[in-house]
Each structure stands twice: as C-alpha cells, then as structure tokens.
Write an enzyme that holds these catalytic residues in place. Sequence first.
Site, PDB file in Angstrom:
ATOM      1  N   HIS A  84      10.047  -1.629  -6.589  1.00  0.00           N
ATOM      2  CA  HIS A  84       9.550  -2.849  -7.237  1.00  0.00           C
ATOM      3  C   HIS A  84       8.654  -2.454  -8.389  1.00  0.00           C
ATOM      4  O   HIS A  84       8.290  -1.280  -8.538  1.00  0.00           O
ATOM      5  CB  HIS A  84       8.846  -3.767  -6.238  1.00  0.00           C
ATOM      6  CG  HIS A  84       7.596  -3.212  -5.620  1.00  0.00           C
ATOM      7  ND1 HIS A  84       7.583  -2.080  -4.845  1.00  0.00           N
ATOM      8  CD2 HIS A  84       6.305  -3.636  -5.672  1.00  0.00           C
ATOM      9  CE1 HIS A  84       6.340  -1.846  -4.430  1.00  0.00           C
ATOM     10  NE2 HIS A  84       5.547  -2.764  -4.933  1.00  0.00           N
TER      11      HIS A  84
ATOM     12  N   ASP B  43       1.560   0.590  -9.254  1.00  0.00           N
ATOM     13  CA  ASP B  43       1.411   1.810  -8.443  1.00  0.00           C
ATOM     14  C   ASP B  43       2.760   2.425  -8.071  1.00  0.00           C
ATOM     15  O   ASP B  43       2.804   3.478  -7.437  1.00  0.00           O
ATOM     16  CB  ASP B  43       0.548   1.552  -7.189  1.00  0.00           C
ATOM     17  CG  ASP B  43       1.074   0.433  -6.299  1.00  0.00           C
ATOM     18  OD1 ASP B  43       1.595  -0.574  -6.821  1.00  0.00           O
ATOM     19  OD2 ASP B  43       0.974   0.570  -5.062  1.00  0.00           O
ATOM     20  N   HIS B  44       3.846   1.775  -8.507  1.00  0.00           N
ATOM     21  CA  HIS B  44       5.181   2.318  -8.235  1.00  0.00           C
ATOM     22  C   HIS B  44       5.953   2.712  -9.502  1.00  0.00           C
ATOM     23  O   HIS B  44       6.994   3.343  -9.406  1.00  0.00           O
ATOM     24  CB  HIS B  44       6.009   1.318  -7.405  1.00  0.00           C
ATOM     25  CG  HIS B  44       5.400   1.044  -6.064  1.00  0.00           C
ATOM     26  ND1 HIS B  44       5.909   1.549  -4.893  1.00  0.00           N
ATOM     27  CD2 HIS B  44       4.277   0.363  -5.716  1.00  0.00           C
ATOM     28  CE1 HIS B  44       5.137   1.172  -3.877  1.00  0.00           C
ATOM     29  NE2 HIS B  44       4.144   0.446  -4.351  1.00  0.00           N
TER      30      HIS B  44
ATOM     31  N   ASP C 220       7.442  -1.790  -0.612  1.00  0.00           N
ATOM     32  CA  ASP C 220       6.402  -2.619  -0.007  1.00  0.00           C
ATOM     33  C   ASP C 220       7.061  -3.890   0.523  1.00  0.00           C
ATOM     34  O   ASP C 220       7.821  -4.545  -0.186  1.00  0.00           O
ATOM     35  CB  ASP C 220       5.353  -3.002  -1.050  1.00  0.00           C
ATOM     36  CG  ASP C 220       4.584  -1.797  -1.565  1.00  0.00           C
ATOM     37  OD1 ASP C 220       4.969  -0.663  -1.233  1.00  0.00           O
ATOM     38  OD2 ASP C 220       3.605  -1.994  -2.302  1.00  0.00           O
TER      39      ASP C 220
ATOM     40  N   HIS D  57       2.201   4.568   2.190  1.00  0.00           N
ATOM     41  CA  HIS D  57       1.497   3.468   1.513  1.00  0.00           C
ATOM     42  C   HIS D  57       0.235   3.121   2.307  1.00  0.00           C
ATOM     43  O   HIS D  57       0.006   1.975   2.702  1.00  0.00           O
ATOM     44  CB  HIS D  57       2.430   2.244   1.379  1.00  0.00           C
ATOM     45  CG  HIS D  57       2.091   1.356   0.212  1.00  0.00           C
ATOM     46  ND1 HIS D  57       1.256   0.282   0.322  1.00  0.00           N
ATOM     47  CD2 HIS D  57       2.465   1.396  -1.085  1.00  0.00           C
ATOM     48  CE1 HIS D  57       1.147  -0.330  -0.863  1.00  0.00           C
ATOM     49  NE2 HIS D  57       1.867   0.338  -1.739  1.00  0.00           N
TER      50      HIS D  57
ATOM     51  N   HIS E 162       8.456  -8.971  -0.642  1.00  0.00           N
ATOM     52  CA  HIS E 162       7.157  -8.604  -1.193  1.00  0.00           C
ATOM     53  C   HIS E 162       6.753  -9.714  -2.155  1.00  0.00           C
ATOM     54  O   HIS E 162       7.507 -10.658  -2.380  1.00  0.00           O
ATOM     55  CB  HIS E 162       7.272  -7.241  -1.887  1.00  0.00           C
ATOM     56  CG  HIS E 162       5.959  -6.581  -2.142  1.00  0.00           C
ATOM     57  ND1 HIS E 162       4.931  -6.584  -1.237  1.00  0.00           N
ATOM     58  CD2 HIS E 162       5.498  -5.895  -3.228  1.00  0.00           C
ATOM     59  CE1 HIS E 162       3.905  -5.911  -1.750  1.00  0.00           C
ATOM     60  NE2 HIS E 162       4.216  -5.492  -2.951  1.00  0.00           N
TER      61      HIS E 162
HETATM   62 ZN   LIG Z   1       2.452  -0.664  -3.629  1.00  0.00          ZN
END
Ligand SMILES: [Zn+2]
Lengths: 313, 313
Positions: free
Chosen positions: A63, A67-68, A212, A270, A141
């Site tokens: 996604h 942070d990804h 996530d 995570h 998510h």
């Molecule tokens: Zn994340």
Amino acid sequence: MQLEFFGTGAGVPGKFRNVSSVALRLLDESNEVWLFDCGEGTQQQMLRSTLKPRKIDKIFITHLHGDHIFGLPGLLSSRSFQGGDEPLVIYGPKGIKDFVQISLRVSQTKLSYKIKFIELTEEGIIVDEPKFYVMAAKLQHKIECWGYRVIEKDHPGELMVDKLRADEIPAGPVYGKLKNGQVVTLPDGRTIDGKNYIGKAQMGRIVTILGDTRNTPNIKKLSQGADIVVHESTFGKGESKLARSYYHSTNIEAAKMAKTSSVSRLLLTHISARYTAKMARELQDQAQEIFANTKVVKDFDFIDVPFNKHEEA
Amino acid sequence: MQLEFFGTGAGVPGKFRNVSSVALRLLDESNEVWLFDCGEGTQQQMLRSTLKPRKIDKIFITHLHGDHIFGLPGLLSSRSFQGGDEPLVIYGPKGIKDFVQISLRVSQTKLSYKIKFIELTEEGIIVDEPKFYVMAAKLQHKIECWGYRVIEKDHPGELMVDKLRADEIPAGPVYGKLKNGQVVTLPDGRTIDGKNYIGKAQMGRIVTILGDTRNTPNIKKLSQGADIVVHESTFGKGESKLARSYYHSTNIEAAKMAKTSSVSRLLLTHISARYTAKMARELQDQAQEIFANTKVVKDFDFIDVPFNKHEEA
Ligand SMILES: [Zn+2]
Ligand SMILES: [Zn+2]
C-alpha cells in the site's frame, strides 16, 4: 529461498526497527530477488546485507503509506548507479507509478533500466512464471492494501537412473517416456511402468506476505497451507478493538488465523516503536500460546523457507 | 550556533556516509533549527542526535537531485507524527513544492502543521528576521542549484551600567539615550557621551552552506568573510577537469576560494564513496596546504561556530 527483513517497524523509523521492507531471496531457485515494500532507508539497511539493489527483479508494494514506499525513489536511483540494467517490474496499488515517475522526474534521475508498472485492479494470479505464481488479494486497511501469496510450482520427482541401470534398462529415448510416467514395452519384451522409476515429487513452498490490515477473510485465503506467513502485529493482546479502529491487527488475531489455516510458521512484523525489546518478546510469547511456531522478527533477520512437505510419486 | 552533519556523502548512501543533510542549530540564538538538504535516511540519522524533526523550523534545499531531497517526505511525516504543530517553511528551487505535495498526497499523509513553500527565483535576501538574514545565490550545477549565506545580525554593545554607577550618573530615561550612543547633558551640568559607556559590539557570524557546484563567481560572493563555509568536494587534487565536466568541485578549488575570500574555516563535504577514510584524510591534507583551517567533515560531526571578530564600540 529465504526471507531477509530490512525493516520490521510500524509507521515511523525507530532506533531499533526501520520502516517496512522484506526481501524474498530466490537466488537458488531462479536467481532472482523480490522486494516487498520499501520504506525510507531500505537501501541503507541493505548496505549491511550481501544483497544489492542491482539484484532486485521485482518489487511488490502492499500500500502507499509513506512507511512502505518512501525508500523507493532512492533505491531505484542506486540500482541504476550500480549499473543495474535488467528491467524491473513494480506491482502495487494505483498511484505507485505516479509517485515513482514524479520523484524521478523532479530529481532529473535517468535510470539505466526500464521499469514496468503493474497497478493492481483485480484479485488473482498476477505472476505466472516457470517456477512461481504470485496471487494477490485485497486486505482491509485505511487505504487500498494488497497481500501477496508466492507459490512455488511443484518439483516433479527425478528419474531414478541408478535403479534403471540396476534393472538393466538400456538408456535412450525410452528414459524420457519413463520420466513422464508412461508404461513402456522394451525390445526384450519386458513391460516397465515409469512410475516405479520416478523419485518423490517435492511440493513447492508457499510464502505469504501481507500488508497492513485488520482481520478480514482474504487473510485466510492468502495464508491457507502456507509454509510461512508474514503478518503485521501493530497491536497486542487485548487491543483488538483498538487494532480494528486503526485498520491494524493484533498478535492474537494473527496466531488464531495461523492455527486455523494450516500455516507452518508465522512471522510477526510491523512492530510499533512503543514496544520495547522485552515487550516484543511478550507479543511473541502471547502468540505462541495459540500458535507455537510464531516469531516476532527483527531487522536483519534471515529466515530460511525449508521444504516441509513431500508427496509420494 | 552549531552545525550538525547528518550526511556528508555524494550521490548514493555508503556504509560510512549518508547522503546530504546538515542542520544549523540556532537554539541559543533564536530557539530554531534550520535544515539544509534532506537526503534519504536523514530522519534515521537524526535518531542518533538530540535533534528531533519536530524542532526544525526551516528547511533549505539546494537542488532537487535525489540525494538531497528523497528524505523530505519521511521527515515531514515524522515531524507530524511527533506532534509537531509549528508551521514550517521550505525554501528551494521550483519543483520542490510539487515533489512534497505529491508524495504526501499519494501516501495520504495528513500533516498536523502547515508548510509554506518559497520557491526561489531571484537571488538576494530571502529571510529577514530579527536575528538573521539569509542570502541566496545560484550556483553552477547540472540542474538549478542554490547556495545560502546565513548572516547573523550584529549584537550591539551592552550599556556599561557599573561604569555609569561608578561615575555617579543617576539611572533613568537618560540611560536609554546613552545606550543609543547619544551625547547627554545631566542636571548637574556634566556632558556625557554615550559611546564611552557602551561595551564592545559583537559582529554577527556568517555561515555559508553551498550546494553541489562547479567553480563559479557566486561561490565567492556567498562566502566572502564567512566564519564557516560548507563546500562540496566531490573530486580531489588534479581532477578539476573531471569536476568541471560533472558540475562539481575539487578540494583544491574550495581551498583556493577560502584563501582569497577571507573565510575563517572551510568544511569540505559531499565526499564520494570511492574515497576511503585514508583518502578523505588526504583530501583534507591537500586542501590544508592551501588553506590551513580546512576540515573534511564526517556524519555526526558537530561543529561550533564561534564569535571570531570584535569591533570597538
Ligand atoms: Zn505501515
Ligand atoms: Zn549531490
């Protein structure tokens, strides 16, 4: 086939865990390396590994949260700087192409290789290659998020040449027929069943890497019977309401899913920076009470994916 | 006033030098921190410092190459995550606003503070605040690149109250006039010159932070009389042709400039990963032969900017 974790933290980088990224090393299988997510600093983490960005063939993005993905433009630039000239494929939600292309355009980065973007729309098989399939399905998510199931195709059993020789079956085109499991009549009149001369088939391995997500049926669908499932664990025991409202999962939810889905091994990642090393250990202990083969992974963990299952020929 | 280096490498991150970023700490002067460039991993480097992204008030970008900006989206997100709510100003070339806004939009990042973008078009004073000016001028790089000269305003001399008392000059509005350097006649008939009762003025400091550039007259213009000049040194002695063709500088060019521009101290940065620690030391030795007060900086170097010059009142 190994998993190498470059970032196992949640949301923002911390002193001990960088943001999300994990490599699936398929060097023995197909001389490829696939990367799943690429948070900021992934290429810096990789400096401590034998892996080079140059070696990466495919990148799967779960996604578009920062942070990804914020490590992607830098990693792509370095891959070029290192002389990488093999084409790269990036899979991910709609928007990943814009992000990468605009970042490269603004910084006037000219890459020495081509990128093919596959923006996902439908669930199902997104990769079908000689040795592997990849299946993708949507998770739940806050924004569109995908999970990936990597399926190694089964290795057929080897032809048992020593046994053929011992039984004085002469080499020749007949060996090919026997390998295909056919029944063959030899010039000397004997009838030979190929099945008796084929070793054990080896079932391919399955590695599931989820993004996530809160608890949702597609997790089970992607994880059923997997050798390894990489599952987020942003929250801990007793926090399932909190997890649900933030579109995340708890260690307990992951462990229950693993237990009821015939998973061999569960890797929790995570992990929020609010968990100390001791608390991360507790996350693991709690999950192990439900599903014994659970591990909370750390940055730089290197996890082998063994062949677990054999099928009789 | 201190400089704290978070990245002193060139182009791509290496094991020992991250890509460009340096903070100018003005905590004692104006309780502010200004960041110059923000390569990928800057926020991770900052985890090893007492500085938090939350404390940064202004960010100055020299140019849009990836090794100078790819850390920006992550740093801005973390600043918000840490509860930063003070507005932030970002100065830089045209395009910086697009890059930041698209990165935040794609990742659906909602910041807890406002960003004001100042995209530079004209050379000159771009900041004029109670304690500091900042002057910006264009350098010569492959893409538009700016250098910044931070000028601390002079501290006027203090009124010497002890001396006034010793001379039996009674306190009152007259002190204000004397502090302004006026000549005053007292009720007792004495004529007093304020200049005799004002301490030494302290000249403000000047810190020049240049982006990637080849030799060009604006370097001198930005550096003249500076207490500290931060200058790139992508190439070494004997490589000036190479440097020129890649729009970069050598250590020798930087040292010559410092010598002829009344610079107090020269800090060389943007050191290529092809230089080992020993070779970086040689870069410094070569430069010192021309300009003694030269230092090749390393990541996490913390450099104080002392008051060097006093002017008689
Ligand atoms: Zn994340
Ligand atoms: Zn640069």
